[in-house]
Enzyme design. Structure first.
Site, mmCIF file in Angstrom:
data_model
loop_
_atom_site.group_PDB
_atom_site.id
_atom_site.type_symbol
_atom_site.label_atom_id
_atom_site.label_comp_id
_atom_site.label_asym_id
_atom_site.label_seq_id
_atom_site.Cartn_x
_atom_site.Cartn_y
_atom_site.Cartn_z
ATOM 1 N N LYS A 102 -44.039 70.788 -25.428
ATOM 2 C CA LYS A 102 -43.723 69.432 -25.673
ATOM 3 C C LYS A 102 -42.096 69.290 -25.953
ATOM 4 O O LYS A 102 -41.451 69.768 -27.062
ATOM 5 C CB LYS A 102 -44.360 68.951 -26.875
ATOM 6 C CG LYS A 102 -44.021 67.536 -27.233
ATOM 7 C CD LYS A 102 -44.422 66.960 -28.775
ATOM 8 C CE LYS A 102 -43.599 65.928 -29.108
ATOM 9 N NZ LYS A 102 -43.589 65.559 -30.560
ATOM 10 N N GLY A 163 -41.783 59.297 -37.299
ATOM 11 C CA GLY A 163 -41.873 59.017 -38.998
ATOM 12 C C GLY A 163 -41.807 57.912 -39.426
ATOM 13 O O GLY A 163 -42.084 57.866 -40.547
ATOM 14 N N ALA A 189 -45.460 59.743 -31.797
ATOM 15 C CA ALA A 189 -44.758 59.148 -32.893
ATOM 16 C C ALA A 189 -44.761 57.720 -33.203
ATOM 17 O O ALA A 189 -44.660 56.687 -32.141
ATOM 18 C CB ALA A 189 -43.407 59.670 -32.464
ATOM 19 N N GLY A 190 -44.428 57.559 -34.615
ATOM 20 C CA GLY A 190 -44.563 55.992 -34.870
ATOM 21 C C GLY A 190 -45.799 55.369 -35.490
ATOM 22 O O GLY A 190 -45.570 54.368 -35.870
ATOM 23 N N ASN A 211 -48.103 63.129 -36.779
ATOM 24 C CA ASN A 211 -47.837 64.006 -37.682
ATOM 25 C C ASN A 211 -47.808 63.271 -39.109
ATOM 26 O O ASN A 211 -48.829 63.375 -39.984
ATOM 27 C CB ASN A 211 -46.612 64.843 -37.524
ATOM 28 C CG ASN A 211 -46.756 66.137 -38.313
ATOM 29 O OD1 ASN A 211 -46.196 67.117 -37.972
ATOM 30 N ND2 ASN A 211 -47.449 66.223 -39.664
ATOM 31 N N THR A 212 -46.840 62.561 -39.288
ATOM 32 C CA THR A 212 -46.434 61.798 -40.636
ATOM 33 C C THR A 212 -47.648 60.936 -40.874
ATOM 34 O O THR A 212 -48.023 61.011 -42.356
ATOM 35 C CB THR A 212 -45.094 61.272 -40.529
ATOM 36 O OG1 THR A 212 -44.058 62.228 -40.041
ATOM 37 C CG2 THR A 212 -44.684 60.757 -41.832
#
Lengths: 259, 68
Positions: A102, A163, A189-190, A211-212
């Protein structure tokens, strides 16, 4: 849903899950493992960093994630130059077993937005070396097309800054990307919560990486499960085909037979 | 002789191999990437590559990370 026959295929590889998850920011490895199990993801992203040589008692992530069970997708997180990203990708390949990477080339520390010019340059180098490059990119259809033209088998546009938990900031651009390129789109993301993941899939994304949103939730394991269902629900709704939006009502019950 | 391992000075025996260094550090060779003076080594080179004074060795592995 018939998840068995609804497999995601990238560069000839089949993926069971349309939810991919990162392995950072968890309290400990036990929580990491439990959350990933609850998410049902079969692709997990990992970073490449120096081994702690002074304290060897520290446990290793790979003690908790069976590489036979999960596809490890190394990232080049933290790289701000083409040279660094290429170096980390090569190290990842040397440390692992596959050509998957990635690719992240970041523009600045405040936004962590991709440096798309650097991304394209690094992708070209790595593709020439046989890497399967999955690029973390902006929600920019032109850049997405360029990445596909040089040989990326999928593109990973962001929903919002890494994040941030803001959800999909520009659904129209994502839709244009989906119409512009004919490779799988992984929204990366986001994402903040399960409805964001569902929306991404309803728009027609092929997968979502996060992830976050999971690791940072008050109960990461419960949120991982929520994300699994969010992605499923969104995928099902996309395949089912939603009704058009209308301004006025349409009665669901017949008028006939009324007194 | 002295070499740099992950940015720290370390004394090793003359001509010590990369494999011996990994063994000494209790690191599983199948889980890491080794860079010797900016050159990434193949795993089958660990047994044969001897270290020299001033070499810079980087040993990396996968850690938790993601879309953050």
């Amino acid at each position: 849903m018939d998840t068995i026959n609804d497999r995601l295929v990238i560069a000839g590889r089949e993926f069971k899950s349309r939810l991919w998850v990162g392995t950072g920011k968890y309290k400990d490895f036990v929580e990491t493992k439990k959350a990933i199990e609850a998410s049902g993801a079969d692709v997990v992203t990992v970073a490449v960093r120096r081994v702690n040589i002074t304290d060897r008692s520290k446990e290793n992530l790979l003690d908790y994630l069976d590489p036979k069970k999960y596809i490890l997708l190394p990232n080049t997180a933290g790289c701000y130059t083409v040279e660094d990203a290429v170096r980390y990708a090569r190290l990842a390949r040397a440390a692992g077993v596959s050509d998957l990477v990635k690719l992240e080339v970041l523009g600045d520390e405040k936004t962590l937005f991709p440096d798309t010019a650097g991304l394209i340059e690094a992708a070209k180098i790595l593709i020439k070396e046989g890497f399967i490059v999955l690029p973390y990119t902006n929600d920019d259809p032109i850049v997405a097309k360029k990445l596909v033209d040089i040989g990326c088998p999928a593109v990973m546009p962001l929903a919002a800054p890494i994040g941030s938990g803001l959800g999909i900031r520009n659904p129209y651009n994502l839709k244009i990307i989906m119409e512009t390129v004919k490779v799988p789109i992984i929204v990366d993301a986001g994402v903040g919560t399960a409805s964001d993941a569902a929306l991404a899939m309803e728009y027609g994304a092929d997968a979502v990486l996060m992830n976050t949103a999971i690791a940072g939730a008050q109960d990461p394991i419960a949120m991982a499960e929520a994300m699994k269902y969010g992605v499923w629900a969104g995928r099902l709704a996309y395949k089912a085909g939603r009704i058009p939006r209308k301004l006025y009502a349409t009665a669901s019950s017949p008028i006939e037979g009324m007194l | 002789m002295t070499i740099q391992v992950n940015g720290e000075s370390r004394g090793v025996g003359d001509g010590q191999t990369v494999a011996a260094l990994l063994h000494e550090l209790e690191i599983r060779a199948d889980r890491v990437a080794v860079e010797l003076n900016l050159e990434i080594l193949d795993r089958n080179e660990y047994e044969t590559r001897g270290l020299r004074e001033g070499d810079r060795v980087e040993i990396l592995s996968f850690i938790g990370g993601g879309a953050r």
